[in-house]
Write an enzyme that holds these catalytic residues in place. Sequence first.
Site, short mmCIF file in Angstrom:
data_model
loop_
_atom_site.label_atom_id
_atom_site.label_comp_id
_atom_site.label_asym_id
_atom_site.label_seq_id
_atom_site.Cartn_x
_atom_site.Cartn_y
_atom_site.Cartn_z
N LYS A 104 -63.14 -63.93 44.96
CA LYS A 104 -63.88 -64.82 44.04
C LYS A 104 -64.81 -65.73 44.84
CE LYS A 104 -60.21 -64.55 40.59
NZ LYS A 104 -59.04 -65.14 39.91
N GLN B 174 -55.22 -70.17 40.68
CA GLN B 174 -54.77 -68.78 40.70
C GLN B 174 -53.30 -68.70 40.29
OE1 GLN B 174 -56.87 -66.27 41.13
NE2 GLN B 174 -55.33 -64.67 40.99
N ASP C 23 -61.52 -69.84 33.42
CA ASP C 23 -60.56 -68.74 33.22
C ASP C 23 -60.33 -68.50 31.73
OD1 ASP C 23 -59.51 -67.34 35.42
OD2 ASP C 23 -58.32 -69.06 36.06
#
Length: 289
Positions: free
Chosen positions: A52, A96, A119
């Site tokens: 990412k 994460q 997200d």
Amino acid sequence: MQILDGKLVAQAVKDDLKQKVTILKQEGKKTPHLAAILVGTNGASETYVASKVKTCEEIGYASTLIRFEDTVDEATLLSKIRELNEDAEVDGILVQLPLPKQISEEKVINTIVAEKDVDGFHPSNIGKMVQGQPAYIPATPYGILLLLDHYKIETKGKHAVVIGRSNIVGRPMSILLSQNSPTGNCTVTLCHSHTKNLKELCLQADILVAALGRPEFLTVDMVKEGAIVIDVGITRVEDKTKKKGYAIKGDVAYETVAPKCSYITPVPGGVGAMTIAALMQNTYQAVIR
Ligand code: GUN
């Protein structure tokens, strides 16, 4: 059978974003900035977060990687998130998952302000998505929609079967595929570990999304001739013949299933690549909004 080439489509999405960011910069506007938090040293999470951050660099976004030991306490992590919420430099925040046991994922997700939740996990974004309002859409389902859109796959009236009901993939995917939109418009069946007659349901599927995280679970006897198969699995399976000591396996027994499909995503090079492209798309939106 046609391969749905996630790598290729993801590159097209990233090239487009790169151009848009160049224009933002030329106009003196803000450079998109993604802050990623990684807790612990889980190998797969390390790889995803590194990817990412690297993609941010490729596109021309700013990025910040914040690392914590896996012993970090919840209050410390939440306090860092609040700091990022307040930081005008930061447009998107991601933590994460999974997180160590002492930390509540729910609290973490609820603490990120919805406006920076690239997200798309915050209840406010999920609620808006369910109602078809503009919202950040979780990156993996969003990436799959971008892939279906790129290949102009007709969804109207099709029966989609989604295997797996996670908040990150299966559940949002089932909702998005049932929406009255060009990439939705299906009749959807959401299957999970307690579904009876799973094989019979899969055999009815025009579109089959395997998102349960069990390597090569979906076998050729479960797939209808001509089905569109989307493989979300990315499990590391020990393989001493590989340099890294493991191979990446999808949820679909690709070799035997692929010849029976009209379209299929490979692993790697399918959904995984699209997930990161979709996250980048959300991060761009965070600035534009
Ligand atoms: N873990 C697995 N997939 C994801 C994702 O899309 N976002 C975050 N934050 N964690 C994940």
